[in-house]
Design an enzyme around this catalytic site. Structure first.
Site, PDB file in Angstrom:
ATOM      1  N   LEU A   1      63.150  32.974  41.523  1.00  0.00           N
ATOM      2  CA  LEU A   1      62.543  33.809  40.481  1.00  0.00           C
ATOM      3  C   LEU A   1      62.176  35.200  41.005  1.00  0.00           C
ATOM      4  O   LEU A   1      61.553  35.331  42.063  1.00  0.00           O
ATOM      5  CB  LEU A   1      61.273  33.114  39.951  1.00  0.00           C
ATOM      6  CG  LEU A   1      60.421  33.917  38.960  1.00  0.00           C
ATOM      7  CD1 LEU A   1      61.127  34.068  37.622  1.00  0.00           C
ATOM      8  CD2 LEU A   1      59.052  33.271  38.771  1.00  0.00           C
TER       9      LEU A   1
ATOM     10  N   ASP B   1      46.755  40.886  28.242  1.00  0.00           N
ATOM     11  CA  ASP B   1      45.637  41.650  27.668  1.00  0.00           C
ATOM     12  C   ASP B   1      44.598  40.723  27.034  1.00  0.00           C
ATOM     13  O   ASP B   1      44.934  39.669  26.496  1.00  0.00           O
ATOM     14  CB  ASP B   1      46.194  42.621  26.615  1.00  0.00           C
ATOM     15  CG  ASP B   1      45.221  43.736  26.291  1.00  0.00           C
ATOM     16  OD1 ASP B   1      44.251  43.931  27.048  1.00  0.00           O
ATOM     17  OD2 ASP B   1      45.438  44.424  25.271  1.00  0.00           O
TER      18      ASP B   1
ATOM     19  N   HIS C   1      38.199  38.945  34.010  1.00  0.00           N
ATOM     20  CA  HIS C   1      39.407  39.216  34.804  1.00  0.00           C
ATOM     21  C   HIS C   1      39.692  38.037  35.741  1.00  0.00           C
ATOM     22  O   HIS C   1      40.842  37.647  35.935  1.00  0.00           O
ATOM     23  CB  HIS C   1      39.254  40.506  35.607  1.00  0.00           C
ATOM     24  CG  HIS C   1      39.271  41.736  34.742  1.00  0.00           C
ATOM     25  ND1 HIS C   1      40.259  41.975  33.812  1.00  0.00           N
ATOM     26  CD2 HIS C   1      38.422  42.799  34.661  1.00  0.00           C
ATOM     27  CE1 HIS C   1      40.014  43.125  33.198  1.00  0.00           C
ATOM     28  NE2 HIS C   1      38.907  43.637  33.694  1.00  0.00           N
TER      29      HIS C   1
HETATM   30  C1  IPE Z   1      47.470  47.332  29.312  1.00  0.00           C
HETATM   31  O1  IPE Z   1      46.281  46.924  28.736  1.00  0.00           O
HETATM   32  C2  IPE Z   1      47.403  47.199  30.794  1.00  0.00           C
HETATM   33  C3  IPE Z   1      47.339  45.839  31.327  1.00  0.00           C
HETATM   34  C4  IPE Z   1      47.307  44.737  30.641  1.00  0.00           C
HETATM   35  C5  IPE Z   1      47.317  45.762  32.754  1.00  0.00           C
HETATM   36  P1  IPE Z   1      45.113  47.940  28.335  1.00  0.00           P
HETATM   37  O2  IPE Z   1      44.037  47.107  27.767  1.00  0.00           O
HETATM   38  O3  IPE Z   1      44.786  48.802  29.479  1.00  0.00           O
HETATM   39  O4  IPE Z   1      45.816  48.827  27.220  1.00  0.00           O
HETATM   40  P2  IPE Z   1      45.197  49.653  26.000  1.00  0.00           P
HETATM   41  O5  IPE Z   1      44.236  50.635  26.581  1.00  0.00           O
HETATM   42  O6  IPE Z   1      44.507  48.670  25.106  1.00  0.00           O
HETATM   43  O7  IPE Z   1      46.373  50.273  25.337  1.00  0.00           O
HETATM   44  C1  IPE Z   2      43.686  43.178  30.455  1.00  0.00           C
HETATM   45  O1  IPE Z   2      42.472  42.872  29.881  1.00  0.00           O
HETATM   46  C2  IPE Z   2      43.590  43.331  31.948  1.00  0.00           C
HETATM   47  C3  IPE Z   2      43.683  44.710  32.423  1.00  0.00           C
HETATM   48  C4  IPE Z   2      43.873  45.765  31.680  1.00  0.00           C
HETATM   49  C5  IPE Z   2      43.551  44.906  33.842  1.00  0.00           C
HETATM   50  P1  IPE Z   2      41.489  43.979  29.300  1.00  0.00           P
HETATM   51  O2  IPE Z   2      40.432  44.235  30.310  1.00  0.00           O
HETATM   52  O3  IPE Z   2      42.235  45.160  28.837  1.00  0.00           O
HETATM   53  O4  IPE Z   2      40.878  43.204  28.070  1.00  0.00           O
HETATM   54  P2  IPE Z   2      40.388  43.815  26.692  1.00  0.00           P
HETATM   55  O5  IPE Z   2      41.542  44.524  26.096  1.00  0.00           O
HETATM   56  O6  IPE Z   2      39.261  44.734  27.002  1.00  0.00           O
HETATM   57  O7  IPE Z   2      39.962  42.630  25.892  1.00  0.00           O
HETATM   58 MG    MG Z   3      43.014  45.629  27.005  1.00  0.00          MG
END
Ligand code: IPE
Ligand code: IPE
Ligand code: MG
Length: 256
Positions: A147, A36, A53
């Site tokens: 793995l 995240d 990303h």
């Molecule tokens: C969880 O992160 C999903 C992934 C990392 C793929 P999100 O950013 O979507 O989760 P919330 O919305 O903050 O809970």
């Molecule tokens: C996690 O990064 C990746 C996915 C959920 C696909 P985010 O896109 O949720 O990053 P933040 O939480 O907005 O910083």
């Molecule tokens: Mg996120």
């Protein structure tokens, strides 16, 4: 914390070269990571979210390699949740493209390293090209014995539990199993992670401290570590710090 543990934590904080397995008090067998913080990383660098990303896939190769080098048996990565469809078409499109790029560029090396790839989640809802590439990756590596790499794509833990429940209900209906014969193992066996060990260590980067519908059943007794760094900044050194924290945990599983 004991003085010895403090000393080793300090030494590790100063030493940034990747650790070897023998340098850890204990290692998890199954690590799960909620990757995240890509969005916040992009914002911080005044870049488009898609660029965040993309940056978030740069460290993946090193993290997978280090997991393998340490002899950890399974790694589960949360790449796309069932709720992530709620993002803009542009962002979802960028993530879908990144999945293709990742599998296309990494599959040869992963296969050569004997890594077994399993997709957790409902592939049927994915665009056709992605579905094909994901199926190919699974098929090509299904006999590998190294793995276990689980990549959660269009994954939601509640949906996974519903899927398991429906499958078991059909078995009851067919008379394959009686309700009183249903055990915790029956449920485990119908999850995407069937046959795998539960998660030992769960890491979520970016400082958020929640599960966001990831591996609810499999995380029952996992240890949690929440590094503050955003996912694109999560280096092998940061990973070692999380593993070191795990090594200091006292797991009791309800016992003394
Ligand atoms: C969880 O992160 C999903 C992934 C990392 C793929 P999100 O950013 O979507 O989760 P919330 O919305 O903050 O809970
Ligand atoms: C996690 O990064 C990746 C996915 C959920 C696909 P985010 O896109 O949720 O990053 P933040 O939480 O907005 O910083
Ligand atoms: Mg996120």
């Amino acid at each position: 914390m004991k003085l010895k543990a403090w000393k080793s934590a300090l030494a590790l904080a100063l030493k940034k070269t990747p650790r070897t397995a023998s340098e850890f008090a204990k290692l998890p067998e199954h690590v799960a990571i909620i990757m995240d913080g890509n969005g916040r990383w992009a914002k911080k660098h005044h870049l488009n979210v898609s660029r965040g990303h993309r940056q978030g896939t740069e460290n993946l190769r090193e993290i997978i390699r280090h997991t393998d080098d340490l002899g950890i048996r399974a790694l589960s990565l949360y790449a796309f949740s069932t709720e992530n469809w709620n993002r803009s078409e542009e962002e979802v499109g960028a993530l879908m493209q990144l999945m293709l790029d990742f599998f296309t560029s990494e599959i040869d090396e992963l296969d050569a390293k004997n890594v077994r790839i399993l997709i957790l989640g409902d592939k049927s809802r994915m665009p056709e090209r992605q579905r094909e590439v994901l199926r190919e990756a699974e098929k090509r590596t299904e006999k590998n014995t190294g793995l276990q790499l689980n990549i959660a794509i269009n994954y939601g833990s509640r949906a996974e539990i519903v899927k398991a429940t429906r499958e078991i209900a059909v078995m009851v209906k067919n008379g394959t199993i009686r309700p009183e014969e249903i055990t915790e193992e029956t449920i485990s066996d119908h999850l995407y992670t069937a046959g795998q060990k539960d998660v030992d260590l769960m890491i979520r980067t970016s400082g958020e401290q929640r599960l966001s519908n990831f591996l609810l059943y499999q995380n029952a007794y996992a240890e949690f570590v929440f590094p503050e760094v955003l996912w694109p900044d999560f280096s092998v050194h940061e990973y070692d710090l999380a593993l070191e924290a795990y090594g200091r945990r006292d797991r009791r599983f309800g016992g003394r």
